[in-house]
Design a protein around this motif. Sequence first.
Motif, PDB file in Angstrom:
ATOM      1  N   HIS A   1       0.818  -1.214   0.000  1.00  0.00           N
ATOM      2  CA  HIS A   1       0.000   0.000   0.000  1.00  0.00           C
ATOM      3  C   HIS A   1       0.854   1.267   0.000  1.00  0.00           C
ATOM      4  N   GLY A   2       2.143   1.118  -0.246  1.00  0.00           N
ATOM      5  CA  GLY A   2       3.013   2.281  -0.404  1.00  0.00           C
ATOM      6  C   GLY A   2       3.301   3.033   0.884  1.00  0.00           C
ATOM      7  N   ALA A   3       3.071   2.412   2.040  1.00  0.00           N
ATOM      8  CA  ALA A   3       3.329   3.088   3.309  1.00  0.00           C
ATOM      9  C   ALA A   3       4.793   2.960   3.734  1.00  0.00           C
ATOM     10  N   MET A   4       5.442   1.868   3.321  1.00  0.00           N
ATOM     11  CA  MET A   4       6.869   1.732   3.631  1.00  0.00           C
ATOM     12  C   MET A   4       7.619   1.102   2.467  1.00  0.00           C
ATOM     13  N   LYS A   5       8.927   1.304   2.475  1.00  0.00           N
ATOM     14  CA  LYS A   5       9.790   0.847   1.393  1.00  0.00           C
ATOM     15  C   LYS A   5      11.025   0.241   2.062  1.00  0.00           C
ATOM     16  N   ILE A   6      11.325  -1.004   1.742  1.00  0.00           N
ATOM     17  CA  ILE A   6      12.470  -1.668   2.373  1.00  0.00           C
ATOM     18  C   ILE A   6      13.039  -2.694   1.407  1.00  0.00           C
ATOM     19  N   ASP A   7      14.345  -2.810   1.398  1.00  0.00           N
ATOM     20  CA  ASP A   7      15.030  -3.842   0.624  1.00  0.00           C
ATOM     21  C   ASP A   7      14.413  -5.198   0.992  1.00  0.00           C
ATOM     22  N   PRO A   8      13.893  -5.957   0.009  1.00  0.00           N
ATOM     23  CA  PRO A   8      13.218  -7.226   0.336  1.00  0.00           C
ATOM     24  C   PRO A   8      14.059  -8.153   1.226  1.00  0.00           C
ATOM     25  N   ALA A   9      15.377  -8.144   1.030  1.00  0.00           N
ATOM     26  CA  ALA A   9      16.257  -9.005   1.827  1.00  0.00           C
ATOM     27  C   ALA A   9      16.272  -8.584   3.299  1.00  0.00           C
ATOM     28  N   MET A  10      15.843  -7.334   3.569  1.00  0.00           N
ATOM     29  CA  MET A  10      15.893  -6.813   4.940  1.00  0.00           C
ATOM     30  C   MET A  10      14.574  -7.013   5.686  1.00  0.00           C
ATOM     31  N   LEU A  11      13.542  -7.458   4.966  1.00  0.00           N
ATOM     32  CA  LEU A  11      12.211  -7.551   5.570  1.00  0.00           C
ATOM     33  C   LEU A  11      12.190  -8.501   6.779  1.00  0.00           C
ATOM     34  N   THR A  12      12.744  -9.697   6.610  1.00  0.00           N
ATOM     35  CA  THR A  12      12.737 -10.669   7.709  1.00  0.00           C
ATOM     36  C   THR A  12      13.599 -10.202   8.893  1.00  0.00           C
ATOM     37  N   PRO A  13      14.863  -9.770   8.643  1.00  0.00           N
ATOM     38  CA  PRO A  13      15.639  -9.251   9.794  1.00  0.00           C
ATOM     39  C   PRO A  13      14.957  -8.074  10.484  1.00  0.00           C
ATOM     40  N   PHE A  14      14.264  -7.227   9.701  1.00  0.00           N
ATOM     41  CA  PHE A  14      13.559  -6.088  10.297  1.00  0.00           C
ATOM     42  C   PHE A  14      12.437  -6.595  11.209  1.00  0.00           C
ATOM     43  N   ALA A  15      11.654  -7.548  10.703  1.00  0.00           N
ATOM     44  CA  ALA A  15      10.563  -8.128  11.513  1.00  0.00           C
ATOM     45  C   ALA A  15      11.126  -8.807  12.764  1.00  0.00           C
ATOM     46  N   GLU A  16      12.270  -9.478  12.622  1.00  0.00           N
ATOM     47  CA  GLU A  16      12.898 -10.138  13.773  1.00  0.00           C
ATOM     48  C   GLU A  16      13.349  -9.113  14.821  1.00  0.00           C
ATOM     49  N   GLY A  17      13.880  -8.001  14.330  1.00  0.00           N
ATOM     50  CA  GLY A  17      14.318  -6.939  15.239  1.00  0.00           C
ATOM     51  C   GLY A  17      13.145  -6.392  16.038  1.00  0.00           C
ATOM     52  N   ILE A  18      12.023  -6.182  15.368  1.00  0.00           N
ATOM     53  CA  ILE A  18      10.826  -5.688  16.053  1.00  0.00           C
ATOM     54  C   ILE A  18      10.345  -6.715  17.075  1.00  0.00           C
ATOM     55  N   LYS A  19      10.316  -7.961  16.669  1.00  0.00           N
ATOM     56  CA  LYS A  19       9.858  -9.019  17.576  1.00  0.00           C
ATOM     57  C   LYS A  19      10.754  -9.082  18.821  1.00  0.00           C
ATOM     58  N   MET A  20      12.058  -8.883  18.616  1.00  0.00           N
ATOM     59  CA  MET A  20      12.976  -8.890  19.770  1.00  0.00           C
ATOM     60  C   MET A  20      12.654  -7.776  20.747  1.00  0.00           C
ATOM     61  N   VAL A  21      12.387  -6.574  20.223  1.00  0.00           N
ATOM     62  CA  VAL A  21      12.063  -5.458  21.121  1.00  0.00           C
ATOM     63  C   VAL A  21      10.771  -5.763  21.875  1.00  0.00           C
ATOM     64  N   VAL A  22       9.756  -6.286  21.166  1.00  0.00           N
ATOM     65  CA  VAL A  22       8.481  -6.617  21.830  1.00  0.00           C
ATOM     66  C   VAL A  22       8.714  -7.673  22.919  1.00  0.00           C
ATOM     67  N   THR A  23       9.468  -8.712  22.584  1.00  0.00           N
ATOM     68  CA  THR A  23       9.670  -9.829  23.514  1.00  0.00           C
ATOM     69  C   THR A  23      10.465  -9.417  24.753  1.00  0.00           C
ATOM     70  N   PHE A  24      11.462  -8.531  24.571  1.00  0.00           N
ATOM     71  CA  PHE A  24      12.360  -8.238  25.695  1.00  0.00           C
ATOM     72  C   PHE A  24      12.205  -6.835  26.281  1.00  0.00           C
ATOM     73  N   TRP A  25      11.204  -6.091  25.827  1.00  0.00           N
ATOM     74  CA  TRP A  25      11.022  -4.738  26.357  1.00  0.00           C
ATOM     75  C   TRP A  25      10.749  -4.766  27.866  1.00  0.00           C
ATOM     76  N   ILE A  26       9.928  -5.719  28.301  1.00  0.00           N
ATOM     77  CA  ILE A  26       9.592  -5.818  29.730  1.00  0.00           C
ATOM     78  C   ILE A  26      10.857  -6.164  30.534  1.00  0.00           C
ATOM     79  N   SER A  27      11.657  -7.119  30.045  1.00  0.00           N
ATOM     80  CA  SER A  27      12.921  -7.450  30.721  1.00  0.00           C
ATOM     81  C   SER A  27      13.832  -6.226  30.732  1.00  0.00           C
ATOM     82  N   HIS A  28      13.869  -5.519  29.606  1.00  0.00           N
ATOM     83  CA  HIS A  28      14.663  -4.287  29.521  1.00  0.00           C
ATOM     84  C   HIS A  28      14.222  -3.302  30.606  1.00  0.00           C
ATOM     85  N   LEU A  29      12.915  -3.136  30.775  1.00  0.00           N
ATOM     86  CA  LEU A  29      12.415  -2.219  31.808  1.00  0.00           C
ATOM     87  C   LEU A  29      12.885  -2.647  33.201  1.00  0.00           C
ATOM     88  N   TYR A  30      12.868  -3.959  33.453  1.00  0.00           N
ATOM     89  CA  TYR A  30      13.335  -4.440  34.760  1.00  0.00           C
ATOM     90  C   TYR A  30      14.832  -4.169  34.955  1.00  0.00           C
TER      91      TYR A  30
END
Lengths: 216, 216
Positions: free
Chosen positions: B131-160
């Motif tokens: 839908h033209g909202a973002m533009k990213i090198d296709p090879a970077m899509l999975t690592p980008f999603a993984e990076g986001i998932k890591m922040v979601v998963t460990f944000w609470i631990s980070h806060l502690y």
Amino acid sequence: MKTKDRIIAAACELFNEHGERAITTNHIASHLGISPGNLYYYFRNKEQIIRAIFDQYEEYLSAAYGPDNQTEGLMQDYLDKMFQGMWRFRFVYASLSDILARDPELHKRYLKSHHQVMNTAIENLQQMIDHGAMKIDPAMLTPFAEGIKMVVTFWISHLYTQNLDKPITESMVYQGVVQILAMFHGYITPQFKPEFDRIVAHYSDLASDISQPQAE
Amino acid sequence: MKTKDRIIAAACELFNEHGERAITTNHIASHLGISPGNLYYYFRNKEQIIRAIFDQYEEYLSAAYGPDNQTEGLMQDYLDKMFQGMWRFRFVYASLSDILARDPELHKRYLKSHHQVMNTAIENLQQMIDHGAMKIDPAMLTPFAEGIKMVVTFWISHLYTQNLDKPITESMVYQGVVQILAMFHGYITPQFKPEFDRIVAHYSDLASDISQPQAE
């Protein structure tokens, strides 16, 4: 090596291999072939050994992430040190919230040293910007550095959540370096791109090292 | 509410507030004003209660991160669900490696559900790209999603790790949403930028909510 240093080194090795929770002072003494009494002469309990390892961790952090005046090879040098710390002190990262919750004094020290790590990370990123290697909205610099720090801090925990009964290997830790490089991707300038691609290829190789157990 | 459901809800609440390690089945029974024997009629031990909460967590994940056909408001809807899960199940994130190490069956379930979460995250990102909202090198899509998932998963631990003796509040968890938005920053297209800036402002407000204790 002095007995005290041998205890610290053996504890770190055993914690890394089996997890900090699974290892008692008796395991450490037995691993070194010394009596528990001999170990207690140097350290009253496990917490004291962990504090001694933390001394080394802090020393490592201030040496590895200290101010750096070189430009050539800055990024690779930084990533190498990042990897080295993640690998050498992986039990600290694996049990971070446990260790910090048990020892408020260590928690204070952790906060202080990681505040310094963040400051020098931002300085190093600023250096990359000044040398035209990356371009980023100034308002995004701190959140970007925080995002990288989060991946570094929790990559080992991430590996433990992703692997069932499989030991953590060096190449798995290098995958974390590749993950960090993926975060840089959108901010690298065209002139730095060839060098950046070379760095990505270098760590991708290390991350898929066929000599590592998980690829056998 | 049935007693069984009241036990699950009270356990989740107490784990979230005091940490999973600090709470026993006796604490849960006493909090509900029931006898330990009555609790044991429904759950043989704490692990069984954690598994029941995990059922709800899995249900939440598949509902929140399931395939979505809407486009309008996709990003905000996604971030709201992300926040809701981080807040509602924060003890799961805070003690993730502990909980998974103790129960290999749960670990398998975790791996399976998080594999699905990653797949739908990538699908949703692809929808934003289409839908033209973002533009990213296709090879970077999975690592980008993984990076986001890591922040979601460990944000609470980070806060502690970042807070000494301070309770975790909703606005602190919203800071994690803002951190995730900072990761998107380099990939947002000019046409989506105004809507993106509005979303950033929305969550930045929630992240600095003055009604939260830490800002008083």
